[in-house]
Design an enzyme around this catalytic site. Structure first.
Site, PDB file in Angstrom:
ATOM      1  N   HIS A 126      40.168  45.136  48.001  1.00 37.61           N
ATOM      2  CA  HIS A 126      41.066  44.100  48.534  1.00 37.61           C
ATOM      3  C   HIS A 126      42.355  44.740  49.051  1.00 37.61           C
ATOM      4  O   HIS A 126      42.903  44.320  50.086  1.00 37.61           O
ATOM      5  CB  HIS A 126      41.362  43.089  47.421  1.00 37.61           C
ATOM      6  CG  HIS A 126      41.782  41.742  47.916  1.00 37.61           C
ATOM      7  ND1 HIS A 126      42.095  40.704  47.057  1.00 37.61           N
ATOM      8  CD2 HIS A 126      41.962  41.229  49.156  1.00 37.61           C
ATOM      9  CE1 HIS A 126      42.431  39.645  47.753  1.00 37.61           C
ATOM     10  NE2 HIS A 126      42.362  39.933  49.024  1.00 37.61           N
ATOM     11  N   HIS A 183      39.063  44.866  43.228  1.00 40.80           N
ATOM     12  CA  HIS A 183      40.492  44.696  43.522  1.00 40.80           C
ATOM     13  C   HIS A 183      40.972  45.794  44.474  1.00 40.80           C
ATOM     14  O   HIS A 183      41.751  45.539  45.403  1.00 40.80           O
ATOM     15  CB  HIS A 183      41.309  44.780  42.233  1.00 40.80           C
ATOM     16  CG  HIS A 183      41.282  43.551  41.383  1.00 40.80           C
ATOM     17  ND1 HIS A 183      41.555  42.288  41.873  1.00 40.80           N
ATOM     18  CD2 HIS A 183      41.053  43.396  40.052  1.00 40.80           C
ATOM     19  CE1 HIS A 183      41.482  41.410  40.877  1.00 40.80           C
ATOM     20  NE2 HIS A 183      41.170  42.046  39.775  1.00 40.80           N
ATOM     21  N   HIS A 216      34.536  45.815  38.746  1.00 41.94           N
ATOM     22  CA  HIS A 216      35.535  44.747  38.870  1.00 41.94           C
ATOM     23  C   HIS A 216      36.845  45.294  39.442  1.00 41.94           C
ATOM     24  O   HIS A 216      37.386  44.763  40.422  1.00 41.94           O
ATOM     25  CB  HIS A 216      35.774  44.114  37.495  1.00 41.94           C
ATOM     26  CG  HIS A 216      36.815  43.034  37.480  1.00 41.94           C
ATOM     27  ND1 HIS A 216      36.499  41.700  37.445  1.00 41.94           N
ATOM     28  CD2 HIS A 216      38.175  43.092  37.478  1.00 41.94           C
ATOM     29  CE1 HIS A 216      37.604  40.979  37.430  1.00 41.94           C
ATOM     30  NE2 HIS A 216      38.645  41.807  37.460  1.00 41.94           N
ATOM     31  N   GLU A 217      37.359  46.340  38.815  1.00 45.65           N
ATOM     32  CA  GLU A 217      38.644  46.881  39.268  1.00 45.65           C
ATOM     33  C   GLU A 217      38.521  47.492  40.659  1.00 45.65           C
ATOM     34  O   GLU A 217      39.465  47.451  41.455  1.00 45.65           O
ATOM     35  CB  GLU A 217      39.179  47.909  38.272  1.00 45.65           C
ATOM     36  CG  GLU A 217      39.476  47.340  36.881  1.00 45.65           C
ATOM     37  CD  GLU A 217      40.407  46.135  36.900  1.00 45.65           C
ATOM     38  OE1 GLU A 217      41.242  46.028  37.830  1.00 45.65           O
ATOM     39  OE2 GLU A 217      40.302  45.287  35.996  1.00 45.65           O
TER      40      GLU A 217
END
Length: 670
Positions: A468, A465, A461-462
């Site tokens: 991104h 990010h 998940h991290e």
């Protein structure tokens, strides 16, 4: 004596000189950077030239380079490696930074120049990104109160400064409660716990200077303790301490702080002409209105609650079979759910964890990034802020893309949770700069470090990010990377979680930490089959928190947030054996700052899209389909906030999704 925070950083990749930075440097550096930024802004505001995009908007974006560098380092360290000196600086500088922002947004000459440009925007011949930046700058000034005058402007300034103080106090109180509580465990208390939990408790004891193993309030330790400890009395003691963070009375109690924050937010919204804070906050999000948020949350709540209530009956029957004739309690749920998972799916987390070592899961995330986007990761030997942190250079076809820093282990100086931040954002103006991106987690330290499946999902998940941020390709840093609508920002992170469940990824990287053997196919099948196990519980605890957050910010601010929380939960028919994921006194997403206030729903809003987005890969030919990966990078990961979020998703997928994909993904569809 020079201050390394203010010097030119000449080390590898322009990284901060962590080896020479001391806590005593931050105060003078912040003061100098604030003064420099204000002088630069004044020069833009008082320019004798007629306003233009170049001299006003780009001029404003040139300001504050030193402040960005200093705060980029300081806030990363304050969250991940706090010290008493850094906590004191946070208390000192939070109101100063709020006042500084108010001074800029309250600069009438500057706002007049921005307003003139906004009114003449159709004649300026701007690029699409420049038009977007002008809109955002103008909107930010309006929403910050730039159009207010006199007593109203003064009151807005006071509210912001007070909110900054309160948010800092909330965060530090929570950190203090988590740091100060521990429960010594005797050897008898360790009976029934798998080896990885015992080792984590011993490591926590060493970290705290204790003579033996201890239980702390770190999620990576207390959750597996609640899953595996056969001692109901210890589970109850641990659970009650965990949910009492921020509500223990005394100096670290957050309940009065939460009440004051809610009142000030309401007043702030009304000064700007909004009915309530939720209306103000959601205006710029994809959802748009509180009604749209509630519509989504309630569409998920009912099937999730039904599943949780059915599961509770099964777990309570298991408890009664153990000779315990009480009602199922919140500290019992995880223990009996784990026993049920082992019975129904023949999946034992203690047997699974050796296949999920931290290093192999990092390698898996890196490999997915290579197969999707051509990114390579090379370890760097550079000074960092803590011995636990490590760094990699990120390249593509030999060209530098970013520096990625991973800080994965729980410690007393680190706030709870997991997050991604940037010490430096990507931009091409006023010069080309590549990002420095940090992932921070709170995994239990071990030798080797072993993850639960949820931990591995958090890592992916991290890292979503981080992608991104790293793949951002815009001109202006104010629209770079994760500078997007709050209910869009979780799309890349939650989407990347799906690659953890791709069988070929697990076959290649879920290898036994001692033997190197691949995860047996039978176990892999069980892992994937159990991926939606206990989703009733997980969804209920999350949606309850999101609905309480929304209720706090709709209408008049509650006099007693705890009473309002109880009222909302009662109205929902909250199952008695499930607590909110984040109760009010430790709901840092909502009260540590404005970020997720009236916006905790964002994870679920993004989940509607991430389920649909991964389905696009499956429809196109598989998880690593190159054309879909190219579209994902072009329209979402590289685009940042250069367009409205809905336009970006439509460019990627061609349509907006419905809630059905989410319910199917969670195993809650009828």
């Amino acid at each position: 004596m020079t201050n390394p925070l203010l010097d030119t950083w000449t080390g590898p990749f322009g990284l901060p000189p962590f080896e020479t930075i001391e806590d005593s440097h931050f105060g003078p550096a912040l003061e100098a950077a604030l003064a420099e930024d204000l002088a630069e802004v004044e020069a833009v505001a008082n320019s004798p030239e007629a306003p233009s995009f170049t001299n006003t908007i780009e001029g404003l974006l040139r300001c504050g380079a030193t402040l960005d560098r200093v705060t980029g380092v300081f806030f990363n360290l304050a969250g991940s490696d706090s010290t008493p000196a850094r906590e004191a600086l946070m208390r000192e500088f939070s109101p100063k930074l709020a006042a500084h922002a108010s001074a800029i947004y309250g600069n009438r000459a500057l706002f007049d120049r921005i307003r003139q440009l906004w009114q003449a925007r159709e004649t300026l011949e701007l690029t699409p990104e420049q038009a977007r930046v002008l809109m955002l700058v103008h909107r930010n000034f309006i929403r910050a109160g730039a159009a207010l005058q006199g007593a109203e402007a003064d009151r807005m300034k006071a509210i912001k400064e007070r909110l900054a103080v309160l948010g800092t106090s909330f965060t530090q109180n929570l950190l203090a409660d988590e740091r100060d509580w521990s429960l010594p465990l005797s050897e008898a208390d360790l009976d029934g716990l798998p080896g990885f939990v015992v080792e984590a408790a011993r490591a926590a004891g060493r970290d705290r200077g204790a003579e033996g193993p201890v239980l702390t309030l770190s999620r990576s330790l207390i959750v597996p303790f609640l899953q595996f400890s056969p001692r109901c009395d210890l589970r109850e003691l641990a659970y009650k301490a965990w949910v009492a963070r921020g509500a223990g009375g005394g100096e670290t109690d957050n309940r009065a702080i939460a009440a004051e924050i809610l009142k000030l937010r309401q007043e702030r919204a009304q000064l700007l002409g909004y009915q309530d804070f939720a209306s103000y906050k959601l205006e710029t999000e994809m959802a748009g209105t509180p009604d749209k948020v509630r519509e989504l949350l309630m569409a998920v709540w009912e099937p999730a609650k039904a599943r949780a209530e059915a599961d509770a009956k099964v777990l309570e029957a298991m408890m009664h079979a153990d000779g315990l004739n009480a009602d199922l309690a919140p500290w019992d749920w995880r223990y009996y759910a784990e026993k049920r998972r082992k019975a129904e799916h023949d999946l034992d987390e203690a047997a699974l964890k050796p296949y999920l070592s931290l290093d192999r899961m990092i390698a898996a995330a890196f490999d997915c990034a290579y197969r999707l986007f051509g990114l390579s990761f090379t370890p760097l030997d550079v000074p960092l802020y803590h011995p636990d942190a490590r760094a990699w250079e990120v390249t593509r076809n030999g060209d530098h893309v970013a520096v990625f820093i991973g800080d994965y282990f729980a410690r007393g100086s680190k706030r709870s949770g997991a997050w991604c931040s940037a010490m430096r954002m990507q931009s091409k103006f006023p010069e080309v700069q590549r990002p420095v991106v940090v992932n921070v987690c709170n995994f239990a330290k071990g030798d080797p470090a072993l993850l639960s499946y949820d931990d591995a999902r958090t890592l992916f998940h991290e890292f979503g990010h981080a992608l991104h941020q790293m793949l951002s390709d815009v001109t202006y840093d104010m629209v770079a990377g994760t500078s997007v609508a709050r209910d869009f920002v979780e799309l890349p992170s939650q989407l990347f979680e799906h690659w953890l469940e791709v069988p070929q990824v697990l076959r290649a990287f879920a290898t036994h930490v001692e033997t190197g053997a691949a995860m047996p196919q039978e176990m892999l099948d069980k892992v994937l089959k159990a991926a939606n196990f206990d989703q009733g519980f997980a969804t209920v605890e999350y949606v309850a928190s999101a609905l309480v957050d929304l209720a706090f910010h709709e209408g008049a601010a509650p006099e007693d947030p705890m009473a309002r929380q109880a009222e909302v939960l009662s109205g929902l028919g909250m199952p008695a054996a499930i607590g909110m994921r984040h109760a009010t006194p430790h709901f840092a997403h909502v009260f540590a700052g404005d970020g997720y206030s009236s916006g905790y729903y964002s994870y679920m809003w993004s989940e509607v899209m991430d389920a649909d987005a991964f389905a696009a890969f499956e429809e196109a030919g598989g998880a690593f389909d190159p054309e879909m990966a190219e579209k994902l990078e072009k329209h979402i990961l590289s685009a940042g906030g250069s367009q409205e979020a809905e336009a970006l998703y439509l460019a990627f997928r061609g349509r907006m999704p419905g809630v059905d994909a989410l319910l199917k993904g969670r195993g809650l569809a009828a």
